[in-house]
Motif scaffolding. Sequence first.
Motif, PDB file in Angstrom:
ATOM      1  N   LYS A  59       0.847  -1.189   0.000  1.00 24.29           N
ATOM      2  CA  LYS A  59       0.000   0.000   0.000  1.00 24.29           C
ATOM      3  C   LYS A  59       0.883   1.239   0.000  1.00 24.29           C
ATOM      4  O   LYS A  59       2.099   1.139   0.171  1.00 24.29           O
ATOM      5  CB  LYS A  59      -0.942  -0.009   1.199  1.00 24.29           C
ATOM      6  N   PRO A  60       0.327   2.412  -0.206  1.00 25.07           N
ATOM      7  CA  PRO A  60       1.150   3.628  -0.208  1.00 25.07           C
ATOM      8  C   PRO A  60       1.991   3.726   1.058  1.00 25.07           C
ATOM      9  O   PRO A  60       1.501   3.491   2.169  1.00 25.07           O
ATOM     10  CB  PRO A  60       0.100   4.749  -0.267  1.00 25.07           C
ATOM     11  N   TYR A  85       6.990   3.271  -4.442  1.00 24.05           N
ATOM     12  CA  TYR A  85       7.382   2.538  -3.242  1.00 24.05           C
ATOM     13  C   TYR A  85       8.860   2.774  -2.946  1.00 24.05           C
ATOM     14  O   TYR A  85       9.648   3.061  -3.843  1.00 24.05           O
ATOM     15  CB  TYR A  85       7.166   1.033  -3.413  1.00 24.05           C
TER      16      TYR A  85
END
Length: 331
Positions: A59-60, A85
């Motif tokens: 996820k972010p 990422y």
Amino acid sequence: MTVISVPTDFNVEDLYVDLRSMVGHALFLKCEGFNFAGSIKLKAATEMVAAAEWSGLLKPGSILVESSSGNLGVALSIIAASKGYGFVCVTDARCNLSARRFMEAMGGQVHIIAEPAASGGLLGARIAHVQALCASDDRYIWLNQYTNADNWRAHYRTTAPTIARHFPRLDVLFIGAGTTGTLMGCARYFRELHRQVKIVAVDSVGSVTFGGEPGRRMIPGLGTSVRPALLDESFVDDVIRVEEADTVRACHRLARRGFLFGGSTGTVVSGAQEWLARQSDPDLTAVAIAPDLGERYLDTIYQTNWLHALYGEEVLSPDAPDTLAADLRSA
């Protein structure tokens, strides 16, 4: 005209080099290095990241961390950069300097492990470091190429079907064994296709993948010091183990014909030539998978001082035990 917006959208899938004049058999080398990562590892990296995103694991704000001898790390660094990422590659001194610099250019970090673990060697030590990072901060996400089934699924979905489509009468497929993702994906596909294709795994001498004592391995890519969890030997028909000096000779023989390939490819070609030389059927059709290109090996496999220091000054001489070296003089 091809226009892309992300680096994973470009990968040359249908390029083969005809090696019949080199090995004396119908051997076609499937070139997997023509993408932005320069190796077949872009496929596994893309599949593993996509699955992790779909499951919600990534996820972010996540930081990808992976143990890699170079090529998968490069592939993940590209994907991490394109998706926002963080990325940390845990490697050791065998990782080519150009691969390290590539990952750093993509914004990644490279952690180099110097001391091998008491059990598992440098790979065991690398994995322990990855596990320590993940325990220290839940932002670190380890896709774990050594156990991740999406590693082999990438090749089940892409590499193997492409080969089957172009070679409907294929007799034998040579695949290098590292994590065994490529090997298992292709082997499973052809088994389920009920096609009578012999699967030959090519490993490095000193690797423990198919048993035996661990030994010195200086060329990154194929071979392991810890048996891969993905490996199911019931899908493998034969195994060829290649000495690193023979890997070097195969790379140089290809280079003298204008094809600059990496160490993993040299190992696969050398193993395929050895296996085919033992066969009585001259009409076999064979494909060997070339995982990488050679630019990242210019300071090692293609550098005279490095070769002589590790394998002796006669490694490429006409008197070397492998016929590849003698062919250098006549090429």
